[in-house]
Design a protein around this motif. Structure first.
Motif, short mmCIF file in Angstrom:
data_model
loop_
_atom_site.label_atom_id
_atom_site.label_comp_id
_atom_site.label_asym_id
_atom_site.label_seq_id
_atom_site.Cartn_x
_atom_site.Cartn_y
_atom_site.Cartn_z
N PRO A 1 25.24 -8.58 14.39
CA PRO A 1 25.20 -7.37 13.55
C PRO A 1 25.48 -6.10 14.34
O PRO A 1 25.77 -5.06 13.76
N LYS A 2 25.44 -6.18 15.68
CA LYS A 2 25.68 -4.99 16.49
C LYS A 2 27.12 -4.49 16.41
O LYS A 2 27.41 -3.36 16.82
N VAL A 3 28.03 -5.33 15.88
CA VAL A 3 29.40 -4.84 15.68
C VAL A 3 29.42 -3.70 14.67
O VAL A 3 30.39 -2.95 14.59
N SER A 4 28.33 -3.54 13.93
CA SER A 4 28.26 -2.50 12.91
C SER A 4 28.42 -1.10 13.49
O SER A 4 28.97 -0.21 12.84
N TYR A 5 27.98 -0.91 14.72
CA TYR A 5 28.10 0.42 15.34
C TYR A 5 29.56 0.76 15.59
O TYR A 5 30.00 1.89 15.34
N LEU A 6 30.33 -0.19 16.09
CA LEU A 6 31.76 0.03 16.29
C LEU A 6 32.46 0.25 14.97
O LEU A 6 33.35 1.10 14.86
N GLU A 7 32.06 -0.50 13.94
CA GLU A 7 32.64 -0.29 12.61
C GLU A 7 32.42 1.15 12.14
O GLU A 7 33.34 1.80 11.64
N ALA A 8 31.20 1.63 12.29
CA ALA A 8 30.90 2.98 11.84
C ALA A 8 31.76 4.01 12.55
O ALA A 8 32.28 4.95 11.93
N ASP B 1 32.85 -11.37 19.86
CA ASP B 1 33.20 -11.50 18.44
C ASP B 1 34.68 -11.13 18.20
O ASP B 1 35.38 -10.65 19.09
N TYR B 2 35.08 -11.31 16.97
CA TYR B 2 36.44 -10.95 16.55
C TYR B 2 36.47 -9.59 15.85
O TYR B 2 37.52 -8.96 15.76
N GLN B 3 35.33 -9.14 15.34
CA GLN B 3 35.30 -7.89 14.59
C GLN B 3 35.85 -6.69 15.37
O GLN B 3 36.48 -5.81 14.75
N PRO B 4 35.68 -6.59 16.69
CA PRO B 4 36.26 -5.44 17.38
C PRO B 4 37.78 -5.32 17.24
O PRO B 4 38.31 -4.22 17.40
N ILE B 5 38.48 -6.41 16.93
CA ILE B 5 39.91 -6.32 16.67
C ILE B 5 40.18 -5.35 15.52
O ILE B 5 41.12 -4.56 15.54
N VAL B 6 39.31 -5.40 14.51
CA VAL B 6 39.46 -4.57 13.32
C VAL B 6 39.25 -3.10 13.66
O VAL B 6 40.08 -2.24 13.35
N ASP B 7 38.14 -2.81 14.30
CA ASP B 7 37.76 -1.41 14.43
C ASP B 7 38.36 -0.72 15.63
O ASP B 7 38.43 0.51 15.68
N ALA B 8 38.87 -1.49 16.60
CA ALA B 8 39.77 -0.90 17.59
C ALA B 8 41.01 -0.37 16.89
O ALA B 8 41.54 0.69 17.24
N ALA B 9 41.47 -1.10 15.87
CA ALA B 9 42.65 -0.67 15.12
C ALA B 9 42.41 0.65 14.40
O ALA B 9 43.29 1.53 14.37
N TYR B 10 41.22 0.82 13.83
CA TYR B 10 40.94 2.10 13.16
C TYR B 10 40.81 3.23 14.17
O TYR B 10 41.21 4.37 13.89
N LEU B 11 40.29 2.94 15.36
CA LEU B 11 40.29 3.97 16.41
C LEU B 11 41.71 4.30 16.84
O LEU B 11 42.05 5.46 17.06
N ALA B 12 42.55 3.27 16.98
CA ALA B 12 43.95 3.51 17.33
C ALA B 12 44.62 4.38 16.28
O ALA B 12 45.37 5.32 16.60
N GLY C 1 27.62 -0.08 9.00
CA GLY C 1 28.81 0.52 9.59
C GLY C 1 30.08 0.27 8.80
O GLY C 1 30.99 1.11 8.79
N SER C 2 30.14 -0.87 8.12
CA SER C 2 31.34 -1.21 7.34
C SER C 2 31.63 -0.18 6.27
O SER C 2 32.80 0.07 5.90
N LEU C 3 30.59 0.43 5.75
CA LEU C 3 30.70 1.30 4.58
C LEU C 3 31.47 2.58 4.85
O LEU C 3 31.93 3.24 3.91
N TYR C 4 31.64 2.92 6.12
CA TYR C 4 32.28 4.20 6.45
C TYR C 4 33.79 4.17 6.30
O TYR C 4 34.47 5.18 6.55
#
Length: 418
Positions: free
Chosen positions: A81-88, A141-152, A371-374
């Protein structure tokens, strides 16, 4: 049965339009009292500030992990669940980037925007610093692939505001983090574009790139194109909002970089843009006269990010000729009022809660957490247009469904062949 379910969903969407929202005011922070909204733009920027500020201000203070409630879906899977911070962080920043890219000015909006921009930069410096309590994790995890993309995508949307001011060591840490993802392959779906846009950003700053990862998303999504503005999410069509959450915006933004670096023909970019414009036509028509839209498919807890594609086409000043910018503004303003003023949308400290229209944790998907909600911020992209732009300055204009259901004239709609 499928048709009956769809019609039921449409009916429920219409009923939600009967809710009459109260005024939505931004949260007070640092003893600052924001003025009461008097026009659409003021309403939008104060609402965006209200949504984004808990993430940005806590990140700047080094207290995101301490203060962000870590609430997961009742069906949450085995990922950390800690991937939530990167998602946010990734999702919030991608939505606020165009607004923060505007030049400073002495207006109340300008002062608030500058405050958030400075905090946003400080927050990135903090969360990429070794030993920070908010240090973001990319190697699990794989989730950082997603939110690295939003940072990019954030840095592509606001390079001067949010990339260039960062400390050198922060930039180096971000590059290292993005490259570390190459040991994990995106899934064969819209995820391929996450790899593509991350590599595209690295290309813009002169870094070595993984050419296969850069190109695979573009190639496969074009293979999966179904027509009339819709891409498949994988080989099959998914009747949900992922064409807006991910596919059109990341396809167009990635191709813009590739054109700039002469890696694809301009015609390839123009075709993707035409497809996004066609999809935007459908999005605008989905907004009911009451300012509601159907809660279809996955990830409806992302709320108004369902309209990112329409919002980005408006930001780019590329709306099709049959859609006036003001009608998009007016339609989305009413959608936001209907959605964000419902009790339970925010908790007592101003954090978004799981739900579509209010607090509805039972509808959250197995991958959804606070974090997903943002992703919700992604519908605010037109704030990157100056207040003098017709999107903001033109008078009230009815949108297509409002015209149609009022007995007034409106443009016919036809499918396209590209």
């Amino acid at each position: 049965m499928r048709r009956r379910n769809f019609l039921t969903a449409m009916s429920l969407a219409g009923l939600t339009g009967l809710v009459r929202p109260k005024s939505v005011l931004a949260t007070e922070n640092d003893n600052e009292k924001l003025q009461k909204p008097v026009d659409d733009r003021t309403y939008w920027y104060q609402l965006l500030y209200k949504i984004a500020n808990p993430v940005v201000s806590n990140l700047a203070a080094g207290t995101l992990v301490k203060n962000m409630p870590l609430i997961t879906s009742p069906t949450f899977d085995k990922r950390s669940p800690k991937v939530s911070y990167l998602e946010a962080v990734g999702r919030t920043y991608a939505g606020i980037a165009p607004w923060l890219a505007l030049p400073d000015d002495g207006t109340e909006e300008g002062k608030l925007r500058k405050k958030m921009r400075l905090e946003a930069v400080k927050g990135l410096d903090n969360c990429f610093s070794d030993g920070s309590p908010d240090q973001l994790v990319f190697n699990k995890d794989y989730q950082p692939i997603v939110d690295a993309a939003y940072l990019a995508q954030t840095f592509l949307r606001a390079p001067k505001a949010l990339w260039e001011p960062l400390k050198l060591e922060t930039k180096q840490a971000i590059v290292k983090a993005f490259k570390s993802l190459r040991n994990r392959k995106p899934f064969k779906s819209n995820w391929l574009l996450f790899g593509s846009i991350t590599e595209a950003f690295l290309l813009t700053i002169g870094q070595d790139i993984d050419k296969d990862r850069l190109n695979e998303g573009i190639i496969k999504l074009n293979e999966w194109y179904k027509g009339d503005g819709w891409y498949g999410d994988g080989p099959n069509l998914a009747f949900d909002y992922y064409n807006s959450f991910v596919i059109h915006p990341m396809m167009v933004d990635t191709l813009a970089v590739l054109v700039d670096h002469q890696l694809v023909e301009a015609a390839t970019y123009q075709l993707a843009l035409k497809r996004m414009q066609r999809y935007a036509v459908g999005q605008e028509r989905l907004i009911s006269p009451e300012g509601t839209f159907p809660p279809i498919g996955r990830s409806i807890t992302y709320r108004t990010s369902a309209f990112q594609a329409l919002a980005q086409v408006a930001l780019m000043n590329k709306l099709p000729k049959e859609i006036l910018p003001a009608q998009v503004r007016c339609a989305l303003t009413l959608v936001k009022k209907n959605m964000y003023d419902v009790k339970g949308t925010f908790d007592g400290n101003g954090w978004l809660q799981l739900g579509f229209c209010g607090h509805q944790p039972e509808i959250a998907d197995y991958y959804t957490s606070t974090g997903s909600l943002y992703m919700a911020t992604l519908s605010f992209l037109p704030l990157g247009l100056p207040a003098t732009d017709p999107f903001w300055s033109a008078p009230f204009t009815a949108w297509t469904a409002k015209k149609a259901w009022s007995g007034n004239g409106f443009p016919k709609d036809y499918h396209v062949d590209y």
